[in-house]
Motif scaffolding. Sequence first.
Motif, PDB file in Angstrom:
ATOM      1  N   LEU A 185       0.806  -1.216   0.000  1.00 21.90           N
ATOM      2  CA  LEU A 185       0.000   0.000   0.000  1.00 21.90           C
ATOM      3  C   LEU A 185       0.846   1.275   0.000  1.00 21.90           C
ATOM      4  CD1 LEU A 185      -2.840  -0.905   2.508  1.00 21.90           C
ATOM      5  CD2 LEU A 185      -3.041  -0.561   0.050  1.00 21.90           C
ATOM      6  N   ALA A 186       0.473   2.177  -0.899  1.00 25.04           N
ATOM      7  CA  ALA A 186       1.031   3.536  -0.911  1.00 25.04           C
ATOM      8  C   ALA A 186      -0.059   4.489  -0.439  1.00 25.04           C
ATOM      9  CB  ALA A 186       1.477   3.923  -2.311  1.00 25.04           C
ATOM     10  N   GLY A 187       0.256   5.293   0.557  1.00 24.05           N
ATOM     11  CA  GLY A 187      -0.668   6.321   1.020  1.00 24.05           C
ATOM     12  C   GLY A 187      -0.298   7.662   0.412  1.00 24.05           C
ATOM     13  N   LEU A 188      -1.256   8.321  -0.229  1.00 27.33           N
ATOM     14  CA  LEU A 188      -1.023   9.609  -0.878  1.00 27.33           C
ATOM     15  C   LEU A 188      -1.774  10.694  -0.113  1.00 27.33           C
ATOM     16  CD1 LEU A 188      -1.476   8.495  -4.602  1.00 27.33           C
ATOM     17  CD2 LEU A 188       0.652   8.691  -3.314  1.00 27.33           C
ATOM     18  N   PHE A 189      -1.045  11.703   0.340  1.00 25.26           N
ATOM     19  CA  PHE A 189      -1.616  12.734   1.202  1.00 25.26           C
ATOM     20  C   PHE A 189      -1.063  14.100   0.804  1.00 25.26           C
ATOM     21  CE2 PHE A 189      -1.204   8.816   3.613  1.00 25.26           C
ATOM     22  CZ  PHE A 189      -2.454   8.659   4.190  1.00 25.26           C
ATOM     23  N   ASP A 190      -1.668  15.143   1.386  1.00 22.19           N
ATOM     24  CA  ASP A 190      -1.121  16.502   1.389  1.00 22.19           C
ATOM     25  C   ASP A 190      -0.872  17.071  -0.006  1.00 22.19           C
ATOM     26  OD1 ASP A 190      -1.198  16.543   4.135  1.00 22.19           O
ATOM     27  OD2 ASP A 190       0.896  15.951   4.387  1.00 22.19           O
ATOM     28  N   LEU A 191      -1.762  16.779  -0.920  1.00 25.32           N
ATOM     29  CA  LEU A 191      -1.648  17.405  -2.240  1.00 25.32           C
ATOM     30  C   LEU A 191      -1.985  18.884  -2.129  1.00 25.32           C
ATOM     31  CD1 LEU A 191      -1.502  17.436  -5.357  1.00 25.32           C
ATOM     32  CD2 LEU A 191      -3.917  16.764  -5.368  1.00 25.32           C
ATOM     33  N   ALA A 192      -1.102  19.724  -2.636  1.00 25.98           N
ATOM     34  CA  ALA A 192      -1.352  21.169  -2.667  1.00 25.98           C
ATOM     35  C   ALA A 192      -0.657  21.768  -3.887  1.00 25.98           C
ATOM     36  CB  ALA A 192      -0.843  21.842  -1.397  1.00 25.98           C
ATOM     37  N   VAL A 193      -1.325  22.736  -4.500  1.00 19.44           N
ATOM     38  CA  VAL A 193      -0.756  23.489  -5.619  1.00 19.44           C
ATOM     39  C   VAL A 193      -0.941  24.969  -5.307  1.00 19.44           C
ATOM     40  CG1 VAL A 193      -0.845  23.952  -8.102  1.00 19.44           C
ATOM     41  CG2 VAL A 193      -1.356  21.645  -7.244  1.00 19.44           C
ATOM     42  N   ARG A 194       0.111  25.739  -5.409  1.00 25.94           N
ATOM     43  CA  ARG A 194       0.009  27.171  -5.131  1.00 25.94           C
ATOM     44  C   ARG A 194      -0.977  27.828  -6.090  1.00 25.94           C
ATOM     45  NH1 ARG A 194       5.950  29.463  -5.083  1.00 25.94           N
ATOM     46  NH2 ARG A 194       4.784  31.410  -4.756  1.00 25.94           N
ATOM     47  N   GLN A 195      -1.669  28.826  -5.607  1.00 22.50           N
ATOM     48  CA  GLN A 195      -2.771  29.451  -6.335  1.00 22.50           C
ATOM     49  C   GLN A 195      -2.374  29.853  -7.753  1.00 22.50           C
ATOM     50  OE1 GLN A 195      -6.000  29.962  -5.156  1.00 22.50           O
ATOM     51  NE2 GLN A 195      -6.518  30.689  -7.213  1.00 22.50           N
ATOM     52  N   GLU A 196      -1.209  30.465  -7.903  1.00 21.11           N
ATOM     53  CA  GLU A 196      -0.819  30.996  -9.215  1.00 21.11           C
ATOM     54  C   GLU A 196      -0.429  29.908 -10.210  1.00 21.11           C
ATOM     55  OE1 GLU A 196       2.776  31.883  -6.441  1.00 21.11           O
ATOM     56  OE2 GLU A 196       0.617  31.439  -6.291  1.00 21.11           O
ATOM     57  N   PHE A 197      -0.321  28.646  -9.735  1.00 22.47           N
ATOM     58  CA  PHE A 197       0.067  27.556 -10.633  1.00 22.47           C
ATOM     59  C   PHE A 197      -1.061  26.543 -10.857  1.00 22.47           C
ATOM     60  CE2 PHE A 197       4.134  28.918  -8.707  1.00 22.47           C
ATOM     61  CZ  PHE A 197       4.811  29.265  -9.863  1.00 22.47           C
ATOM     62  N   ARG A 198      -2.254  26.863 -10.405  1.00 26.25           N
ATOM     63  CA  ARG A 198      -3.362  25.914 -10.552  1.00 26.25           C
ATOM     64  C   ARG A 198      -3.879  25.884 -11.992  1.00 26.25           C
ATOM     65  NH1 ARG A 198      -6.279  27.238  -4.685  1.00 26.25           N
ATOM     66  NH2 ARG A 198      -4.492  26.479  -3.455  1.00 26.25           N
ATOM     67  N   ARG A 199      -4.608  24.803 -12.299  1.00 25.26           N
ATOM     68  CA  ARG A 199      -5.184  24.567 -13.631  1.00 25.26           C
ATOM     69  C   ARG A 199      -4.115  24.379 -14.699  1.00 25.26           C
ATOM     70  NH1 ARG A 199     -10.586  25.367 -13.134  1.00 25.26           N
ATOM     71  NH2 ARG A 199     -11.282  26.730 -11.436  1.00 25.26           N
ATOM     72  N   GLN A 200      -2.968  23.846 -14.297  1.00 26.48           N
ATOM     73  CA  GLN A 200      -1.904  23.539 -15.252  1.00 26.48           C
ATOM     74  C   GLN A 200      -1.529  22.056 -15.221  1.00 26.48           C
ATOM     75  OE1 GLN A 200       1.494  26.243 -15.019  1.00 26.48           O
ATOM     76  NE2 GLN A 200       0.201  27.842 -14.119  1.00 26.48           N
ATOM     77  N   GLY A 201      -2.287  21.240 -14.499  1.00 29.14           N
ATOM     78  CA  GLY A 201      -1.997  19.809 -14.431  1.00 29.14           C
ATOM     79  C   GLY A 201      -0.914  19.425 -13.453  1.00 29.14           C
ATOM     80  N   LEU A 202      -0.498  20.371 -12.594  1.00 34.04           N
ATOM     81  CA  LEU A 202       0.607  20.079 -11.681  1.00 34.04           C
ATOM     82  C   LEU A 202       0.192  19.114 -10.571  1.00 34.04           C
ATOM     83  CD1 LEU A 202       2.343  23.563 -11.306  1.00 34.04           C
ATOM     84  CD2 LEU A 202       2.616  21.808 -13.072  1.00 34.04           C
ATOM     85  N   GLY A 203      -1.076  19.171 -10.153  1.00 37.94           N
ATOM     86  CA  GLY A 203      -1.533  18.248  -9.125  1.00 37.94           C
ATOM     87  C   GLY A 203      -1.407  16.806  -9.586  1.00 37.94           C
ATOM     88  N   ARG A 204      -1.837  16.537 -10.790  1.00 31.40           N
ATOM     89  CA  ARG A 204      -1.710  15.179 -11.326  1.00 31.40           C
ATOM     90  C   ARG A 204      -0.241  14.767 -11.418  1.00 31.40           C
ATOM     91  NH1 ARG A 204      -4.664  11.665 -15.075  1.00 31.40           N
ATOM     92  NH2 ARG A 204      -3.147  10.389 -16.203  1.00 31.40           N
ATOM     93  N   ARG A 205       0.616  15.680 -11.853  1.00 31.25           N
ATOM     94  CA  ARG A 205       2.036  15.341 -12.012  1.00 31.25           C
ATOM     95  C   ARG A 205       2.681  14.994 -10.678  1.00 31.25           C
ATOM     96  NH1 ARG A 205       4.886  20.046 -15.289  1.00 31.25           N
ATOM     97  NH2 ARG A 205       6.706  18.801 -14.619  1.00 31.25           N
ATOM     98  N   VAL A 206       2.413  15.771  -9.635  1.00 27.24           N
ATOM     99  CA  VAL A 206       3.075  15.508  -8.356  1.00 27.24           C
ATOM    100  C   VAL A 206       2.513  14.249  -7.708  1.00 27.24           C
ATOM    101  CG1 VAL A 206       1.592  16.911  -6.832  1.00 27.24           C
ATOM    102  CG2 VAL A 206       4.032  16.681  -6.334  1.00 27.24           C
ATOM    103  N   MET A 207       1.219  13.966  -7.897  1.00 23.61           N
ATOM    104  CA  MET A 207       0.661  12.723  -7.375  1.00 23.61           C
ATOM    105  C   MET A 207       1.203  11.516  -8.132  1.00 23.61           C
ATOM    106  SD  MET A 207      -1.440  13.134  -4.771  1.00 23.61           S
ATOM    107  CE  MET A 207      -2.944  12.149  -4.733  1.00 23.61           C
TER     108      MET A 207
END
Length: 262
Positions: A185-207
């Motif tokens: 099992l991998a636990g994935l937590f604490d996803l955050a993207v700074r406001q000025e970088f949102r809607r660029q697909g960075l959340g998916r990339r870091v996860m």
Amino acid sequence: MNAALPGVLEIERATLSAVPAPRVVFDGGFVVRSFAGGTGRANAACSLDPAPDAELGARIGRIEAFYRRAGFRPRFRSSPLDPPGLVEMLDARGYRPHDESQVICGRLGEAFRDDPDCVALAGPEPDWTMVMASGEHQTPARQAEKARMPELLGVPAAWILLSLPGRDGAKTPAACAFVTAQGDLAGLFDLAVRQEFRRQGLGRRVMAAAGAWARRRGARFAYAQVACTNAASLALNAGLGLTEHYHYLSLIHISEPTRPRL
């Protein structure tokens, strides 16, 4: 519920290790934990045994006393592992729903891959903490708990930081996540993207990078917990193959809190 995925008990037990707390008590089928009053999982009681409990009322009373000694309003997490009648008994004692979350789960497939802009840190370094603090619900108590994670964790973990290169060659921290690896099992937590970088697909990339880190350490499945109201995060994770496995409900006593003991 997909029978091929890890069971509810397996995920709940893994999460106890991935989100540690310094004060832990076991009472019958319940594990009772408190920290600094920040993260819900580290400051709530939950059942790990859905069998009928003839002593449930007395047990709830002891759990309430534990939290009041620590300076917190009593909190329970209701999941498919509840003994019969738990929610009804809590309601009668003055508990009210606080929030509801999905536990999502899926295989660590090819969507989870390394990213050249991501690094795996050994702890919550200042840049990671700065990005994390830009997320929702990041109270001082939550941030204090995250700062102490390295001293409390007993499983392999990494703090993933995604930084974007600028025109001058300097990198700007933009997104972050936290990952643990515990057997399959991998636990994935604490996803955050700074406001000025949102809607660029960075959340998916870091996860995706976080899951790749765990897969190299033997994990075959990933799980995460997301508020039922967070449609954007649920959609992002569904794109990685993580979908609803079960729900849990947080219930807090309506009495006023006292002073927490850190």
